[in-house]
Design an enzyme around this catalytic site. Structure first.
Site, PDB file in Angstrom:
ATOM      1  N   HIS A 197      -0.567   7.733   2.755  1.00  0.00           N
ATOM      2  CA  HIS A 197      -1.157   6.397   2.888  1.00  0.00           C
ATOM      3  C   HIS A 197      -0.040   5.378   3.013  1.00  0.00           C
ATOM      4  O   HIS A 197       1.134   5.717   2.864  1.00  0.00           O
ATOM      5  CB  HIS A 197      -2.121   6.079   1.740  1.00  0.00           C
ATOM      6  CG  HIS A 197      -1.494   5.944   0.377  1.00  0.00           C
ATOM      7  ND1 HIS A 197      -0.884   6.987  -0.283  1.00  0.00           N
ATOM      8  CD2 HIS A 197      -1.394   4.875  -0.462  1.00  0.00           C
ATOM      9  CE1 HIS A 197      -0.449   6.572  -1.455  1.00  0.00           C
ATOM     10  NE2 HIS A 197      -0.740   5.287  -1.590  1.00  0.00           N
ATOM     11  N   HIS A 204       1.076   2.656   1.387  1.00  0.00           N
ATOM     12  CA  HIS A 204       1.763   1.881   0.343  1.00  0.00           C
ATOM     13  C   HIS A 204       3.280   2.085   0.430  1.00  0.00           C
ATOM     14  O   HIS A 204       3.759   3.182   0.734  1.00  0.00           O
ATOM     15  CB  HIS A 204       1.242   2.266  -1.048  1.00  0.00           C
ATOM     16  CG  HIS A 204      -0.104   1.671  -1.347  1.00  0.00           C
ATOM     17  ND1 HIS A 204      -0.941   2.194  -2.310  1.00  0.00           N
ATOM     18  CD2 HIS A 204      -0.747   0.602  -0.823  1.00  0.00           C
ATOM     19  CE1 HIS A 204      -2.050   1.459  -2.355  1.00  0.00           C
ATOM     20  NE2 HIS A 204      -1.960   0.488  -1.461  1.00  0.00           N
ATOM     21  N   ASP A 260       5.586   2.459  -1.682  1.00  0.00           N
ATOM     22  CA  ASP A 260       6.223   3.510  -2.474  1.00  0.00           C
ATOM     23  C   ASP A 260       5.912   4.902  -1.910  1.00  0.00           C
ATOM     24  O   ASP A 260       6.171   5.927  -2.571  1.00  0.00           O
ATOM     25  CB  ASP A 260       5.839   3.419  -3.962  1.00  0.00           C
ATOM     26  CG  ASP A 260       4.368   3.623  -4.212  1.00  0.00           C
ATOM     27  OD1 ASP A 260       3.549   3.090  -3.449  1.00  0.00           O
ATOM     28  OD2 ASP A 260       4.025   4.327  -5.183  1.00  0.00           O
ATOM     29  N   HIS A 261       5.369   4.952  -0.689  1.00  0.00           N
ATOM     30  CA  HIS A 261       5.124   6.220   0.009  1.00  0.00           C
ATOM     31  C   HIS A 261       5.739   6.245   1.405  1.00  0.00           C
ATOM     32  O   HIS A 261       6.064   7.307   1.905  1.00  0.00           O
ATOM     33  CB  HIS A 261       3.617   6.516   0.067  1.00  0.00           C
ATOM     34  CG  HIS A 261       3.019   6.650  -1.301  1.00  0.00           C
ATOM     35  ND1 HIS A 261       2.652   7.854  -1.846  1.00  0.00           N
ATOM     36  CD2 HIS A 261       2.794   5.715  -2.268  1.00  0.00           C
ATOM     37  CE1 HIS A 261       2.217   7.648  -3.090  1.00  0.00           C
ATOM     38  NE2 HIS A 261       2.292   6.363  -3.365  1.00  0.00           N
ATOM     39  N   HIS A 264      -8.536   5.270  -2.939  1.00  0.00           N
ATOM     40  CA  HIS A 264      -7.336   4.524  -3.346  1.00  0.00           C
ATOM     41  C   HIS A 264      -7.010   3.511  -2.238  1.00  0.00           C
ATOM     42  O   HIS A 264      -6.804   2.326  -2.511  1.00  0.00           O
ATOM     43  CB  HIS A 264      -6.188   5.491  -3.573  1.00  0.00           C
ATOM     44  CG  HIS A 264      -4.876   4.851  -3.915  1.00  0.00           C
ATOM     45  ND1 HIS A 264      -4.665   4.138  -5.063  1.00  0.00           N
ATOM     46  CD2 HIS A 264      -3.695   4.830  -3.235  1.00  0.00           C
ATOM     47  CE1 HIS A 264      -3.412   3.691  -5.074  1.00  0.00           C
ATOM     48  NE2 HIS A 264      -2.810   4.101  -3.980  1.00  0.00           N
ATOM     49  N   ASP A 305      -1.808   9.495  -3.771  1.00  0.00           N
ATOM     50  CA  ASP A 305      -2.353   8.787  -4.936  1.00  0.00           C
ATOM     51  C   ASP A 305      -3.867   8.958  -5.051  1.00  0.00           C
ATOM     52  O   ASP A 305      -4.556   8.083  -5.588  1.00  0.00           O
ATOM     53  CB  ASP A 305      -2.036   7.284  -4.837  1.00  0.00           C
ATOM     54  CG  ASP A 305      -0.562   6.967  -5.029  1.00  0.00           C
ATOM     55  OD1 ASP A 305       0.227   7.879  -5.344  1.00  0.00           O
ATOM     56  OD2 ASP A 305      -0.202   5.784  -4.854  1.00  0.00           O
ATOM     57  N   HIS A 311       2.984  10.780  -8.340  1.00  0.00           N
ATOM     58  CA  HIS A 311       3.501  10.032  -9.493  1.00  0.00           C
ATOM     59  C   HIS A 311       3.489  10.874 -10.767  1.00  0.00           C
ATOM     60  O   HIS A 311       2.611  11.709 -10.958  1.00  0.00           O
ATOM     61  CB  HIS A 311       2.661   8.769  -9.756  1.00  0.00           C
ATOM     62  CG  HIS A 311       2.809   7.716  -8.713  1.00  0.00           C
ATOM     63  ND1 HIS A 311       3.812   6.767  -8.749  1.00  0.00           N
ATOM     64  CD2 HIS A 311       2.086   7.468  -7.601  1.00  0.00           C
ATOM     65  CE1 HIS A 311       3.689   5.967  -7.691  1.00  0.00           C
ATOM     66  NE2 HIS A 311       2.656   6.367  -6.974  1.00  0.00           N
TER      67      HIS A 311
HETATM   68 FE    FE Z   1       1.929   5.336  -5.148  1.00  0.00          FE
HETATM   69 ZN    ZN Z   2      -0.622   4.104  -3.453  1.00  0.00          ZN
END
Ligand code: FE
Ligand code: ZN
Length: 269
Positions: free
Chosen positions: A66, A68, A70-71, A125, A149, A187
């Site tokens: 996805h 985001h 942090d990905h 998410h 996530d 995570h």
């Molecule tokens: Fe994340």
């Molecule tokens: Zn995420």
């Protein structure tokens, strides 16, 4: 009798788990036979570049779950170093994933080395989230699930762009995978997730045992990822929305309502 090693038999795909930021995991898939690698959700390019250097492998694919940051935060830098790497993501993430070239939907397949992954559309998410599932290879009993996530060890992602009904539908797809499926979630949230789980799934002995093991692992800074689908079905309240004790505990009338109330409680936890 001498043993002849036949190098035409594919070695199993190796999975390297790289910690990033405070609690992210990045996964590097490595095929030693061809010296190629792929990466799942490169939050940060630096640990990935270091690992590729150690392995002496070329990056051929980036699998994003996805959009985001942090990905996908490492996509641009990795593409500078490996311009021919191919970037995969969900079709509804068009415009949100840097460098995306393939727009995947439910039922699509992607290949890496000698393995093929099935793509699952798992909104909730985010509205575009996908997961990658590699069924067991010929010589292994385990499948590998990269679920970003959506499903966490002991928990699930927050609902930023989806409804509880969508997330239940998405998590149902993952719950239906074989129990011998490793869950490579993005995570290290497991301890906090299980602390919450213990407040809602009160008599669950599997959960109590798991909590003790996870507490021990974390006290020694050992990772709790990957988990597996069998363990998640036993202990993760976000795969147990239809268990009578959880429906009763949340005073729900339907499984989706139970899920929604659990998610709401976890948001406040
Ligand atoms: Fe994340
Ligand atoms: Zn995420």
């Amino acid at each position: 009798m001498s043993v002849i090693l036949n190098f035409e038999i594919a070695l199993p795909m190796q999975i390297h788990r790289l910690p990033a930021f405070s609690d992210n995991y990045i996964f590097v898939l490595h095929d030693p036979a061809q010296n190629i690698a792929a990466v799942v959700d490169p939050a940060d390019p630096q640990p990935v570049l270091r690992k590729l250097k150690d392995l002496g492998a070329d990056l051929v694919a980036i699998f994003n779950t996805h959009h985001h940051s942090d990905h996908v935060g490492g996509n641009r830098r990795l593409l500078q170093v490996f311009p021919s790497a191919v970037v995969y993501g969900g079709e509804q993430d068009r415009g949100r994933i840097p460098g995306q070239q393939h727009f995947l939907k439910e039922g699509d397949q992607v290949s890496f080395a000698n393995r093929t992954a099935d793509v699952y559309f798992v909104p909730g998410h985010t509205r575009a989230h996908i997961a990658y599932y590699f069924p067991p290879g010929a010589e292994e009993g385990w499948g590998e699930l990269f679920c970003g996530d959506t499903l966490f060890a002991g928990g699930c992602g927050r609902l930023f762009e989806g409804t509880p009904a969508q997330m239940v539908d998405s998590l149902s797809k993952l719950r239906n995978l074989p129990e011998h499926t490793r869950v490579w979630c993005a995570h290290e949230y497991t301890l906090k997730n299980l602390q919450f789980a213990l407040t809602v799934d009160l008599e669950n002995l599997h959960l109590k045992n798991r909590y003790q093991q996870v507490q021990e692992s974390r006290s020694q800074s050992r990772p709790t990822v990957p988990s597996d689908i069998g363990l998640e079905k036993q202990t993760n309240p976000f795969l147990r929305w239809d268990q009578p004790n959880l429906i009763a505990h949340t005073k729900s009338n339907t499984p989706v309502q139970c899920f929604a109330r659990l998610r709401g409680m976890k948001d406040q936890f």
